[in-house]
Design a protein around this motif. Structure first.
Motif, PDB file in Angstrom:
ATOM      1  N   TRP A  67       0.850  -1.205   0.000  1.00  0.00           N
ATOM      2  CA  TRP A  67       0.000   0.000   0.000  1.00  0.00           C
ATOM      3  C   TRP A  67       0.880   1.248   0.000  1.00  0.00           C
ATOM      4  CZ3 TRP A  67      -1.248   4.598   2.028  1.00  0.00           C
ATOM      5  CH2 TRP A  67      -2.542   5.093   1.835  1.00  0.00           C
ATOM      6  N   GLN A  68       1.893   1.261   0.871  1.00  0.00           N
ATOM      7  CA  GLN A  68       2.783   2.416   0.941  1.00  0.00           C
ATOM      8  C   GLN A  68       3.559   2.605  -0.357  1.00  0.00           C
ATOM      9  OE1 GLN A  68       2.988   4.666   3.339  1.00  0.00           O
ATOM     10  NE2 GLN A  68       1.544   3.655   4.718  1.00  0.00           N
ATOM     11  N   GLY A  78      -2.118  10.067  -4.335  1.00  0.00           N
ATOM     12  CA  GLY A  78      -3.484  10.196  -3.842  1.00  0.00           C
ATOM     13  C   GLY A  78      -4.471  10.638  -4.913  1.00  0.00           C
ATOM     14  N   GLY A  79      -5.651  11.004  -4.472  1.00  0.00           N
ATOM     15  CA  GLY A  79      -6.731  11.368  -5.386  1.00  0.00           C
ATOM     16  C   GLY A  79      -7.642  10.196  -5.640  1.00  0.00           C
ATOM     17  N   ARG A  80      -8.881  10.474  -6.015  1.00  0.00           N
ATOM     18  CA  ARG A  80      -9.904   9.432  -6.056  1.00  0.00           C
ATOM     19  C   ARG A  80      -9.660   8.379  -7.123  1.00  0.00           C
ATOM     20  NH1 ARG A  80     -14.286  14.165  -5.045  1.00  0.00           N
ATOM     21  NH2 ARG A  80     -14.095  14.203  -2.770  1.00  0.00           N
ATOM     22  N   VAL A  81      -9.053   8.750  -8.241  1.00  0.00           N
ATOM     23  CA  VAL A  81      -8.777   7.747  -9.271  1.00  0.00           C
ATOM     24  C   VAL A  81      -7.739   6.752  -8.765  1.00  0.00           C
ATOM     25  CG1 VAL A  81      -7.827   7.360 -11.570  1.00  0.00           C
ATOM     26  CG2 VAL A  81      -9.418   9.251 -11.190  1.00  0.00           C
ATOM     27  N   ALA A  84      -9.029   4.641  -5.791  1.00  0.00           N
ATOM     28  CA  ALA A  84     -10.011   3.632  -6.205  1.00  0.00           C
ATOM     29  C   ALA A  84      -9.303   2.404  -6.754  1.00  0.00           C
ATOM     30  CB  ALA A  84     -10.966   4.209  -7.245  1.00  0.00           C
ATOM     31  N   ALA A  85      -8.232   2.632  -7.528  1.00  0.00           N
ATOM     32  CA  ALA A  85      -7.433   1.510  -8.028  1.00  0.00           C
ATOM     33  C   ALA A  85      -6.716   0.807  -6.882  1.00  0.00           C
ATOM     34  CB  ALA A  85      -6.419   2.014  -9.055  1.00  0.00           C
ATOM     35  N   MET A  86      -6.157   1.586  -5.963  1.00  0.00           N
ATOM     36  CA  MET A  86      -5.494   1.011  -4.792  1.00  0.00           C
ATOM     37  C   MET A  86      -6.468   0.186  -3.960  1.00  0.00           C
ATOM     38  SD  MET A  86      -3.130   4.185  -3.482  1.00  0.00           S
ATOM     39  CE  MET A  86      -2.572   3.257  -2.047  1.00  0.00           C
ATOM     40  N   SER A  87      -7.676   0.692  -3.817  1.00  0.00           N
ATOM     41  CA  SER A  87      -8.692  -0.004  -3.019  1.00  0.00           C
ATOM     42  C   SER A  87      -8.946  -1.396  -3.567  1.00  0.00           C
ATOM     43  CB  SER A  87     -10.006   0.790  -3.019  1.00  0.00           C
ATOM     44  OG  SER A  87      -9.853   2.058  -2.435  1.00  0.00           O
ATOM     45  N   ALA A  88      -9.168  -1.480  -4.871  1.00  0.00           N
ATOM     46  CA  ALA A  88      -9.469  -2.775  -5.490  1.00  0.00           C
ATOM     47  C   ALA A  88      -8.310  -3.743  -5.306  1.00  0.00           C
ATOM     48  CB  ALA A  88      -9.789  -2.579  -6.969  1.00  0.00           C
ATOM     49  N   ILE A  89      -7.081  -3.254  -5.482  1.00  0.00           N
ATOM     50  CA  ILE A  89      -5.908  -4.124  -5.317  1.00  0.00           C
ATOM     51  C   ILE A  89      -5.762  -4.552  -3.865  1.00  0.00           C
ATOM     52  CG2 ILE A  89      -3.394  -4.205  -5.447  1.00  0.00           C
ATOM     53  CD1 ILE A  89      -3.620  -2.333  -7.908  1.00  0.00           C
ATOM     54  N   ASP A  90      -5.918  -3.613  -2.947  1.00  0.00           N
ATOM     55  CA  ASP A  90      -5.778  -3.915  -1.519  1.00  0.00           C
ATOM     56  C   ASP A  90      -6.797  -4.966  -1.082  1.00  0.00           C
ATOM     57  OD1 ASP A  90      -4.549  -2.675   1.186  1.00  0.00           O
ATOM     58  OD2 ASP A  90      -6.681  -3.035   1.520  1.00  0.00           O
ATOM     59  N   ILE A  91      -8.055  -4.818  -1.513  1.00  0.00           N
ATOM     60  CA  ILE A  91      -9.092  -5.793  -1.172  1.00  0.00           C
ATOM     61  C   ILE A  91      -8.740  -7.164  -1.735  1.00  0.00           C
ATOM     62  CG2 ILE A  91     -11.513  -6.419  -1.602  1.00  0.00           C
ATOM     63  CD1 ILE A  91     -12.073  -3.327  -1.589  1.00  0.00           C
ATOM     64  N   THR A 275      -6.789  -1.401   4.233  1.00  0.00           N
ATOM     65  CA  THR A 275      -5.641  -0.800   4.902  1.00  0.00           C
ATOM     66  C   THR A 275      -5.953   0.611   5.372  1.00  0.00           C
ATOM     67  OG1 THR A 275      -4.091  -2.155   3.643  1.00  0.00           O
ATOM     68  CG2 THR A 275      -3.232  -0.119   4.598  1.00  0.00           C
ATOM     69  N   GLU A 276      -6.572   1.411   4.510  1.00  0.00           N
ATOM     70  CA  GLU A 276      -6.891   2.797   4.877  1.00  0.00           C
ATOM     71  C   GLU A 276      -8.208   2.895   5.628  1.00  0.00           C
ATOM     72  OE1 GLU A 276      -5.398   6.936   4.148  1.00  0.00           O
ATOM     73  OE2 GLU A 276      -4.683   4.947   4.665  1.00  0.00           O
ATOM     74  N   ALA A 277      -9.171   2.058   5.305  1.00  0.00           N
ATOM     75  CA  ALA A 277     -10.478   2.119   5.974  1.00  0.00           C
ATOM     76  C   ALA A 277     -10.349   1.860   7.465  1.00  0.00           C
ATOM     77  CB  ALA A 277     -11.430   1.107   5.341  1.00  0.00           C
ATOM     78  N   MET A 278      -9.507   0.909   7.844  1.00  0.00           N
ATOM     79  CA  MET A 278      -9.333   0.606   9.260  1.00  0.00           C
ATOM     80  C   MET A 278      -8.724   1.787  10.011  1.00  0.00           C
ATOM     81  SD  MET A 278     -10.607  -2.387   9.845  1.00  0.00           S
ATOM     82  CE  MET A 278      -9.918  -2.867  11.437  1.00  0.00           C
ATOM     83  N   LYS A 279      -7.845   2.531   9.360  1.00  0.00           N
ATOM     84  CA  LYS A 279      -7.252   3.705   9.996  1.00  0.00           C
ATOM     85  C   LYS A 279      -8.283   4.816  10.161  1.00  0.00           C
ATOM     86  CE  LYS A 279      -2.701   2.545   8.142  1.00  0.00           C
ATOM     87  NZ  LYS A 279      -1.623   2.915   7.191  1.00  0.00           N
ATOM     88  N   ALA A 280      -9.134   5.003   9.164  1.00  0.00           N
ATOM     89  CA  ALA A 280     -10.187   6.006   9.279  1.00  0.00           C
ATOM     90  C   ALA A 280     -11.162   5.637  10.391  1.00  0.00           C
ATOM     91  CB  ALA A 280     -10.922   6.145   7.950  1.00  0.00           C
TER      92      ALA A 280
END
Length: 387
Positions: A67-68, A78-81, A84-91, A275-280
């Motif tokens: 993730w880092q 960063g940024g939503r695009v 969003a790609a990072m999210s799919a890969i992380d999941i 990874t980021e959702a848990m921190k939020a």
């Protein structure tokens, strides 16, 4: 264990498109993720291609480190695009590790804190006095089925061309007053304004409501300016539900720290995955703010949202579009033969390894994306406004 390939699959599911990301290891394990940036999927596909080029050969178990590396590997991070790609890969990586260890993803997040994931029902009839009878019938049917929290949409929401805020808030406020009288005080009632209002309009809307009419107001204005939300927060005591557009924990900080939201609408498929959702969620817990996940997509998003909800202490309610009146078809079992199941008003957590979702890949690939563009709304004077 090493990553062999990362691929985007873009196809139509029900009335909308979905963008899945498939990560395959050299040993043949497959992980699935989903991007939340609906309507701009081709931009996300491009980002996934960039990331795939340097992720091949990496150890998928090093989720936090990867993730880092993804986030820090460009100057314009960063940024939503990108997230969003990072999210799919992380999941997808969490799905792989869960399958490798033969445990559900929630075990990787600290274990489940609840057996079921309670949901709120989405109501699809506009809150308009002209539709009051139909709205009341839909809401009463949901209550009869056991739903205790219901979210409605405002007057004018479904018009594909025009949205006039002043007209909408006047009609919606009148309708909600009548609806609250019909359903009584015991049902939790929310509304999603989909960031279509200004500060003044949102304040006027809230001030037209009798105390106790609304239990939460979702996304009344755009979220680029915490100061604008602070101004609105000073004008009403209606609880806010904000955050589905956040693409990082940093975006959530001022809203949580300054008391600008009472429910944090974390979207696992947009914010950066687990990874980021848990921190939020941990940030929100520090300020006694509950998480109300945004879950508008398909079975992969639903599964990810459920595992996230299972593992955090400060969870409130899950959004779902699998209620009895939803016709979207996002959870087509021909395409997703194994998925999380809604049991009356809550999801039951499966004990399957990984996410607990199987994709009929051949069927998905045979369902090409449809041409799709969100409505470009105008006001009555011809100016552009938010969808």
């Amino acid at each position: 264990m090493k990553i062999e390939s990362i691929e985007s699959l873009f196809g139509a599911v029900g009335s909308r498109n979905q963008l899945l990301v498939k990560v395959v290891t050299e040993s043949g394990l497959v992980g699935w993720g989903e991007s939340g940036l609906s309507g701009r999927e081709h931009a996300v596909i491009g980002a996934v291609k960039h990331f795939a080029a340097f992720l091949r050969g990496k150890d998928p178990r090093q989720i936090g480190r990867l993730w880092q590396e993804i986030y820090r590997s460009q100057y314009f991070e960063g940024g939503r695009v990108l997230t969003a790609a990072m999210s799919a890969i992380d999941i997808a990586l969490y799905d792989i590790v869960g399958k490798a260890l033969q445990v559900p993803v929630y075990q990787l997040l600290g274990g489940k804190q609840r057996e079921r994931i309670p949901c709120f029902a989405c109501c699809y009839t506009e809150a308009d006095p002209d539709h009051l009878d139909a709205l009341a019938e839909e809401v009463k049917a949901l209550i009869d089925l056991g739903w205790t929290c219901i979210r409605v949409i405002p007057a004018g929401f479904n018009n594909p061309e025009f949205f006039q805020p002043a007209e909408s808030i006047a009609r919606t406020a009148r309708c909600l007053g009548m609806l609250r009288e019909i359903i009584g005080p015991d049902i939790t009632l929310g509304i999603d304004y989909h960031h279509r209002l200004s500060v003044a309009e949102a304040a006027s809307f809230c001030q037209r409501l009798a105390p106790g009419t609304l239990d939460f107001l979702e996304e009344p204005i755009r979220n680029e300016s915490p100061d604008a939300y602070a101004a609105l927060r000073s004008m009403t005591d209606v609880p806010f539900a904000i955050g589905e557009e956040f693409s990082s924990k940093w975006a959530a900080v001022p809203f949580v720290q300054r008391g600008l939201t009472q429910y944090l609408r974390v979207d696992v498929c947009n914010i950066g995955g687990f990874t980021e959702a848990m921190k939020a969620a941990a940030l929100a817990e520090m300020y006694y703010v509950d998480v109300m996940p945004h879950n508008p997509l398909g079975p992969v998003c639903t599964a990810a949202s459920n595992h996230f909800a299972a593992a955090v202490a400060n969870f409130s309610l899950m959004e779902t579009h699998q209620g009895p009146f939803c016709t979207f078809g996002f959870h087509d079992r021909a395409l997703f033969p194994v998925q999380h199941t809604l049991d009356k008003t809550a999801f039951v957590l499966p004990d399957l390894p990984g996410l607990g979702v199987e994709v009929n890949e051949a069927a998905f690939r045979a369902s090409p994306p449809v041409a799709a563009e969100a409505p470009h709304l105008r006001k009555s004077d011809g100016s552009v406004t938010n969808w």
